[in-house]
Enzyme design. Structure first.
Site, PDB file in Angstrom:
ATOM      1  N   ASP A  91       1.253  -1.250   0.267  1.00 48.51           N
ATOM      2  CA  ASP A  91       0.085   0.211   0.335  1.00 48.51           C
ATOM      3  C   ASP A  91       1.128   1.312  -0.143  1.00 48.51           C
ATOM      4  O   ASP A  91       2.708   0.795   0.008  1.00 48.51           O
ATOM      5  CB  ASP A  91      -0.618   0.400   1.591  1.00 48.51           C
ATOM      6  CG  ASP A  91      -1.583   1.320   1.208  1.00 48.51           C
ATOM      7  OD1 ASP A  91      -1.878   1.759   0.691  1.00 48.51           O
ATOM      8  OD2 ASP A  91      -1.852   2.279   2.404  1.00 48.51           O
TER       9      ASP A  91
ATOM     10  N   ASP B  16      -0.256   5.815   1.123  1.00 48.94           N
ATOM     11  CA  ASP B  16      -0.294   5.849   2.118  1.00 48.94           C
ATOM     12  C   ASP B  16      -0.674   5.824   3.228  1.00 48.94           C
ATOM     13  O   ASP B  16      -1.147   4.213   3.800  1.00 48.94           O
ATOM     14  CB  ASP B  16      -1.830   6.848   0.971  1.00 48.94           C
ATOM     15  CG  ASP B  16      -1.686   8.352   0.388  1.00 48.94           C
ATOM     16  OD1 ASP B  16      -2.008   7.674  -0.303  1.00 48.94           O
ATOM     17  OD2 ASP B  16      -1.042   8.948   0.095  1.00 48.94           O
TER      18      ASP B  16
ATOM     19  N   GLU C  39      -0.341  11.139   4.703  1.00 50.82           N
ATOM     20  CA  GLU C  39      -1.608  11.439   5.601  1.00 50.82           C
ATOM     21  C   GLU C  39      -1.971  13.236   5.364  1.00 50.82           C
ATOM     22  O   GLU C  39      -2.752  14.078   4.987  1.00 50.82           O
ATOM     23  CB  GLU C  39      -2.936  11.113   5.777  1.00 50.82           C
ATOM     24  CG  GLU C  39      -2.745   9.228   5.100  1.00 50.82           C
ATOM     25  CD  GLU C  39      -3.611   9.742   4.154  1.00 50.82           C
ATOM     26  OE1 GLU C  39      -4.266   8.848   3.234  1.00 50.82           O
ATOM     27  OE2 GLU C  39      -4.477  10.969   3.635  1.00 50.82           O
TER      28      GLU C  39
ATOM     29  N   GLU D 186     -13.587  10.930  -3.192  1.00 52.56           N
ATOM     30  CA  GLU D 186     -14.798  10.174  -2.797  1.00 52.56           C
ATOM     31  C   GLU D 186     -14.760  10.684  -1.159  1.00 52.56           C
ATOM     32  O   GLU D 186     -15.981  11.179  -1.219  1.00 52.56           O
ATOM     33  CB  GLU D 186     -14.805   8.630  -2.629  1.00 52.56           C
ATOM     34  CG  GLU D 186     -14.786   7.768  -3.846  1.00 52.56           C
ATOM     35  CD  GLU D 186     -13.158   7.963  -5.056  1.00 52.56           C
ATOM     36  OE1 GLU D 186     -13.550   6.871  -5.562  1.00 52.56           O
ATOM     37  OE2 GLU D 186     -12.576   8.329  -4.133  1.00 52.56           O
TER      38      GLU D 186
ATOM     39  N   LYS E  69      -6.195  20.097  -6.206  1.00 50.66           N
ATOM     40  CA  LYS E  69      -5.609  19.354  -4.583  1.00 50.66           C
ATOM     41  C   LYS E  69      -3.649  18.664  -5.514  1.00 50.66           C
ATOM     42  O   LYS E  69      -3.049  18.035  -4.700  1.00 50.66           O
ATOM     43  CB  LYS E  69      -6.429  18.997  -4.091  1.00 50.66           C
ATOM     44  CG  LYS E  69      -6.417  18.067  -2.788  1.00 50.66           C
ATOM     45  CD  LYS E  69      -5.598  16.125  -3.199  1.00 50.66           C
ATOM     46  CE  LYS E  69      -5.336  15.316  -1.807  1.00 50.66           C
ATOM     47  NZ  LYS E  69      -4.296  14.371  -2.132  1.00 50.66           N
TER      48      LYS E  69
ATOM     49  N   THR F 276      -2.596   0.807  -4.325  1.00 50.28           N
ATOM     50  CA  THR F 276      -2.812   2.258  -3.719  1.00 50.28           C
ATOM     51  C   THR F 276      -4.263   2.302  -4.336  1.00 50.28           C
ATOM     52  O   THR F 276      -5.159   2.290  -5.775  1.00 50.28           O
ATOM     53  CB  THR F 276      -2.346   3.224  -3.647  1.00 50.28           C
ATOM     54  OG1 THR F 276      -2.102   4.018  -3.030  1.00 50.28           O
ATOM     55  CG2 THR F 276      -1.523   3.484  -4.791  1.00 50.28           C
ATOM     56  N   THR F 277      -5.040   3.764  -3.330  1.00 54.24           N
ATOM     57  CA  THR F 277      -6.288   4.142  -4.176  1.00 54.24           C
ATOM     58  C   THR F 277      -5.977   5.297  -4.562  1.00 54.24           C
ATOM     59  O   THR F 277      -6.805   6.330  -5.059  1.00 54.24           O
ATOM     60  CB  THR F 277      -7.474   3.984  -2.569  1.00 54.24           C
ATOM     61  OG1 THR F 277      -7.011   4.707  -1.817  1.00 54.24           O
ATOM     62  CG2 THR F 277      -7.664   3.126  -2.617  1.00 54.24           C
ATOM     63  N   THR F 278      -5.468   6.327  -4.228  1.00 51.51           N
ATOM     64  CA  THR F 278      -4.764   7.346  -4.294  1.00 51.51           C
ATOM     65  C   THR F 278      -4.596   7.436  -5.917  1.00 51.51           C
ATOM     66  O   THR F 278      -3.595   6.764  -6.753  1.00 51.51           O
ATOM     67  CB  THR F 278      -3.273   7.575  -3.344  1.00 51.51           C
ATOM     68  OG1 THR F 278      -3.551   9.166  -3.793  1.00 51.51           O
ATOM     69  CG2 THR F 278      -2.013   7.462  -4.282  1.00 51.51           C
TER      70      THR F 278
ATOM     71  N   ASN G 260       0.685  10.542  -8.011  1.00 56.09           N
ATOM     72  CA  ASN G 260       0.972  11.386  -6.559  1.00 56.09           C
ATOM     73  C   ASN G 260       2.305   9.678  -5.938  1.00 56.09           C
ATOM     74  O   ASN G 260       2.493   9.846  -5.772  1.00 56.09           O
ATOM     75  CB  ASN G 260       0.149  10.498  -6.026  1.00 56.09           C
ATOM     76  CG  ASN G 260      -1.004  11.453  -5.914  1.00 56.09           C
ATOM     77  OD1 ASN G 260      -0.913  13.142  -6.482  1.00 56.09           O
ATOM     78  ND2 ASN G 260      -1.751  11.709  -5.060  1.00 56.09           N
TER      79      ASN G 260
ATOM     80  N   ASP H 152      -1.610  -0.066   6.429  1.00 56.09           N
ATOM     81  CA  ASP H 152      -1.703   0.512   7.284  1.00 56.09           C
ATOM     82  C   ASP H 152      -3.112   0.716   7.633  1.00 56.09           C
ATOM     83  O   ASP H 152      -3.640   1.154   8.939  1.00 56.09           O
ATOM     84  CB  ASP H 152      -0.868   2.408   7.113  1.00 56.09           C
ATOM     85  CG  ASP H 152      -2.128   3.212   6.314  1.00 56.09           C
ATOM     86  OD1 ASP H 152      -2.342   4.040   6.886  1.00 56.09           O
ATOM     87  OD2 ASP H 152      -2.597   2.819   5.425  1.00 56.09           O
TER      88      ASP H 152
HETATM   89  C1  XBP Z   1      -5.167   6.345   0.749  1.00 54.43           C
HETATM   90  C2  XBP Z   1      -5.805   7.359  -0.214  1.00 54.43           C
HETATM   91  C3  XBP Z   1      -6.055   8.213  -0.855  1.00 54.43           C
HETATM   92  C4  XBP Z   1      -5.014   9.639  -0.172  1.00 54.43           C
HETATM   93  C5  XBP Z   1      -5.937  11.031  -0.978  1.00 54.43           C
HETATM   94  O1  XBP Z   1      -4.633   5.507   0.071  1.00 54.43           O
HETATM   95  O2  XBP Z   1      -7.639   6.736   0.058  1.00 54.43           O
HETATM   96  O3  XBP Z   1      -7.280   9.021  -1.786  1.00 54.43           O
HETATM   97  O4  XBP Z   1      -5.547   9.356   0.840  1.00 54.43           O
HETATM   98  O5  XBP Z   1      -4.901  10.824  -2.687  1.00 54.43           O
HETATM   99  P1  XBP Z   1      -3.561   4.430  -0.398  1.00 54.43           P
HETATM  100  P2  XBP Z   1      -5.735  11.003  -3.723  1.00 54.43           P
HETATM  101  O6  XBP Z   1      -4.725   3.025  -0.791  1.00 54.43           O
HETATM  102  O7  XBP Z   1      -2.387   4.614  -0.294  1.00 54.43           O
HETATM  103  O8  XBP Z   1      -3.899   3.902   1.375  1.00 54.43           O
HETATM  104  O9  XBP Z   1      -6.637  12.397  -3.299  1.00 54.43           O
HETATM  105  O10 XBP Z   1      -5.783  10.939  -5.115  1.00 54.43           O
HETATM  106  O11 XBP Z   1      -6.987  10.298  -3.281  1.00 54.43           O
HETATM  107 MG    MG Z   2      -2.741   3.570   3.116  1.00 50.22          MG
END
Ligand code: XBP
Ligand code: MG
Length: 259
Positions: free
Chosen positions: A10, A12, A19, A55, A83, A120-122, A126, A182
């Site tokens: 993962d 973030d 974060e 989201e 952002k 990841t969901t980012t 990034n 995490d």
């Molecule tokens: C964590 C997230 C991401 C970031 C913000 O991703 O939920 O959305 O908080 O990034 P991870 P974006 O799966 O790596 O823990 O604004 O680009 O979504």
């Molecule tokens: Mg994470």
């Protein structure tokens, strides 16, 4: 011992404590448009239950800014690119550091011949900026076996989509992998895909429900900064090496005897 063939990282909160930089980027974006919105750490901790920045922003508008004029999805489409720009400026300015032990462990895993991927969901840019800037010396961008980012999965974590995409791209079975996460959303996503998951919790995810994780640590640590195993077998570990990852992976494969 059944060795994991791949580590699925993962981003973030796992590879790096990102974060706070995301939160700063959201807040600067809101300030620039004069909406008068500000996400303090308590608010952001709550909002982090929604994976995905778009989201998350839309959820905030729909739940906390119901009287705000305009279509929430439209507003988010207008704000999220800015952002992301601000967040990448923060990354390039070196405002985000890798978590304790991550650089060493990525290096050791590569030397041990483990496949390494990112799930990841980012937003994709990034990931690229963070990985090239902070890990580029150890693993070139093209060396990551798969990079699954927020643009790939229809449903974000805790849905299993992102991890299922990774398994498909890697042509590996869930039990041949170890996910490193995490958060509750992340651990649930990996487990829903049948993948053993190791958690390194952080300040934003302390207290999350990590049911099903093979272990929960405060960090990976190193010779100078030891880790703490908060849940699961600790193998007497002072800091995490590939050997311990293999042992935790093994425990993840044997159905737990506890009810
Ligand atoms: C964590 C997230 C991401 C970031 C913000 O991703 O939920 O959305 O908080 O990034 P991870 P974006 O799966 O790596 O823990 O604004 O680009 O979504
Ligand atoms: Mg994470």
């Amino acid at each position: 011992m059944t060795q994991p063939k791949a580590l699925l990282w993962d981003v973030d909160g796992t590879l790096a404590d990102t974060e706070e930089a995301h939160r700063a980027a959201f807040n600067q974006t809101f300030e620039e448009v004069g909406f008068g919105w500000h996400w303090d750490q308590e608010t952001y901790r709550e909002l982090l239950r929604v994976a995905g920045g778009r989201e998350r922003m839309e959820h905030y508008i729909r739940t906390c800014q119901k009287d705000h004029v305009g279509d929430p999805a439209e507003i988010v489409r207008g704000l999220h690119p800015r952002k992301t720009e601000i967040y990448n400026e923060l990354l390039r300015a070196g405002k985000v550091a890798l978590r304790s032990g991550v650089l060493r462990l990525v290096q050791e895993a590569k030397a041990a011949g483990l496949i390494q991927a990112v799930v990841t969901t980012t937003t994709s840019v990034n990931v690229r900026t963070l990985l090239e800037q902070e890990l580029g010396e150890i693993v070139k961008w093209g060396e990551w076996a798969a990079i699954v980012d927020g643009g790939d999965a229809q449903n974000k974590k805790p849905a299993p989509d992102a991890y299922l995409i990774a398994l498909n791209r890697l042509k590996l079975a869930p039990t041949e992998c170890l996910a490193i996460e995490d958060s509750e959303n992340g651990a649930k996503s990996a487990r829903a895909a049948g993948i053993p998951v190791l958690v390194t919790q952080n300040d934003y995810t302390v207290g999350d429900d990590f049911t099903g994780a093979v272990a929960v640590l405060d960090c990976f640590g190193g010779p100078k900064r030891h880790c703490r195993v908060l849940e699961g077998p600790d193998f007497g570990v002072k800091y995490v090496r590939v050997e311990e990852l293999r042992q935790w992976h093994e425990t993840g494969l044997t159905p737990s005897t506890s009810p």
